[in-house]
Write a protein that holds these residues in place. Structure first.
Motif, PDB file in Angstrom:
ATOM      1  N   PRO A   1      30.354  38.942  30.404  1.00  0.00           N
ATOM      2  CA  PRO A   1      30.510  37.912  31.443  1.00  0.00           C
ATOM      3  C   PRO A   1      31.853  37.979  32.163  1.00  0.00           C
ATOM      4  CG  PRO A   1      29.617  36.946  29.441  1.00  0.00           C
ATOM      5  CD  PRO A   1      30.044  38.358  29.102  1.00  0.00           C
ATOM      6  N   VAL A   2      32.881  38.360  31.454  1.00  0.00           N
ATOM      7  CA  VAL A   2      34.206  38.474  32.057  1.00  0.00           C
ATOM      8  C   VAL A   2      34.280  39.739  32.892  1.00  0.00           C
ATOM      9  CG1 VAL A   2      36.679  38.684  31.614  1.00  0.00           C
ATOM     10  CG2 VAL A   2      35.280  37.182  30.188  1.00  0.00           C
ATOM     11  N   ALA A   3      33.809  40.836  32.336  1.00  0.00           N
ATOM     12  CA  ALA A   3      33.829  42.115  33.036  1.00  0.00           C
ATOM     13  C   ALA A   3      33.063  42.027  34.353  1.00  0.00           C
ATOM     14  CB  ALA A   3      33.241  43.211  32.157  1.00  0.00           C
ATOM     15  N   GLY A   4      31.985  41.267  34.364  1.00  0.00           N
ATOM     16  CA  GLY A   4      31.190  41.104  35.569  1.00  0.00           C
ATOM     17  C   GLY A   4      31.926  40.378  36.679  1.00  0.00           C
ATOM     18  N   GLN A   5      32.955  39.630  36.341  1.00  0.00           N
ATOM     19  CA  GLN A   5      33.719  38.881  37.332  1.00  0.00           C
ATOM     20  C   GLN A   5      34.833  39.715  37.966  1.00  0.00           C
ATOM     21  OE1 GLN A   5      33.096  35.737  38.386  1.00  0.00           O
ATOM     22  NE2 GLN A   5      31.261  35.821  37.149  1.00  0.00           N
ATOM     23  N   ILE A   6      35.170  40.828  37.367  1.00  0.00           N
ATOM     24  CA  ILE A   6      36.278  41.642  37.868  1.00  0.00           C
ATOM     25  C   ILE A   6      36.036  42.083  39.302  1.00  0.00           C
ATOM     26  CG2 ILE A   6      37.490  43.842  37.595  1.00  0.00           C
ATOM     27  CD1 ILE A   6      37.263  43.426  34.571  1.00  0.00           C
ATOM     28  N   ASP A   7      34.860  42.605  39.584  1.00  0.00           N
ATOM     29  CA  ASP A   7      34.560  43.056  40.953  1.00  0.00           C
ATOM     30  C   ASP A   7      34.619  41.905  41.947  1.00  0.00           C
ATOM     31  OD1 ASP A   7      34.239  45.779  40.394  1.00  0.00           O
ATOM     32  OD2 ASP A   7      32.136  45.494  39.830  1.00  0.00           O
ATOM     33  N   THR A   8      34.169  40.739  41.535  1.00  0.00           N
ATOM     34  CA  THR A   8      34.206  39.574  42.412  1.00  0.00           C
ATOM     35  C   THR A   8      35.637  39.252  42.823  1.00  0.00           C
ATOM     36  OG1 THR A   8      32.235  38.650  41.374  1.00  0.00           O
ATOM     37  CG2 THR A   8      33.632  37.119  42.594  1.00  0.00           C
ATOM     38  N   VAL A   9      36.521  39.251  41.863  1.00  0.00           N
ATOM     39  CA  VAL A   9      37.925  38.948  42.147  1.00  0.00           C
ATOM     40  C   VAL A   9      38.548  40.044  43.013  1.00  0.00           C
ATOM     41  CG1 VAL A   9      40.208  38.654  41.129  1.00  0.00           C
ATOM     42  CG2 VAL A   9      38.230  37.526  40.108  1.00  0.00           C
ATOM     43  N   LEU A  10      38.259  41.295  42.696  1.00  0.00           N
ATOM     44  CA  LEU A  10      38.837  42.402  43.451  1.00  0.00           C
ATOM     45  C   LEU A  10      38.327  42.470  44.893  1.00  0.00           C
ATOM     46  CD1 LEU A  10      38.935  45.219  40.774  1.00  0.00           C
ATOM     47  CD2 LEU A  10      40.842  43.886  41.673  1.00  0.00           C
ATOM     48  N   LYS A  11      37.151  41.925  45.127  1.00  0.00           N
ATOM     49  CA  LYS A  11      36.603  41.912  46.485  1.00  0.00           C
ATOM     50  C   LYS A  11      37.050  40.676  47.254  1.00  0.00           C
ATOM     51  CE  LYS A  11      32.576  44.655  45.356  1.00  0.00           C
ATOM     52  NZ  LYS A  11      31.133  44.669  45.124  1.00  0.00           N
TER      53      LYS A  11
END
Length: 65
Positions: free
Chosen positions: A37-47
């Protein structure tokens, strides 16, 4: 991710290509090591996603809102 690459260039003096490779390496590593669940949020933050929304989602994972 572009903002992070620019920051690495600025802080280290690396070329943009080297900084991009470094950032991608670290991001891939984090995605493999963090809970899904945390790893899935990384791209969201980076975008350019909202970090506050990510924090709320993480709070939900541990039972806090």
């Amino acid at each position: 991710m572009d903002e992070l690459v620019k920051l690495v260039v600025q802080k280290t003096g690396l070329s943009e290509a080297a900084a991009k490779m470094a950032v991608e390496t670290v991001v891939d590593y984090l995605k493999k090591k963090l809970p899904a669940p945390v790893a899935g949020q990384i791209d969201t933050v980076l975008k350019g996603g909202n970090v506050a929304d990510m924090a709320k989602g993480l709070g939900g994972m541990v039972g806090k809102k």
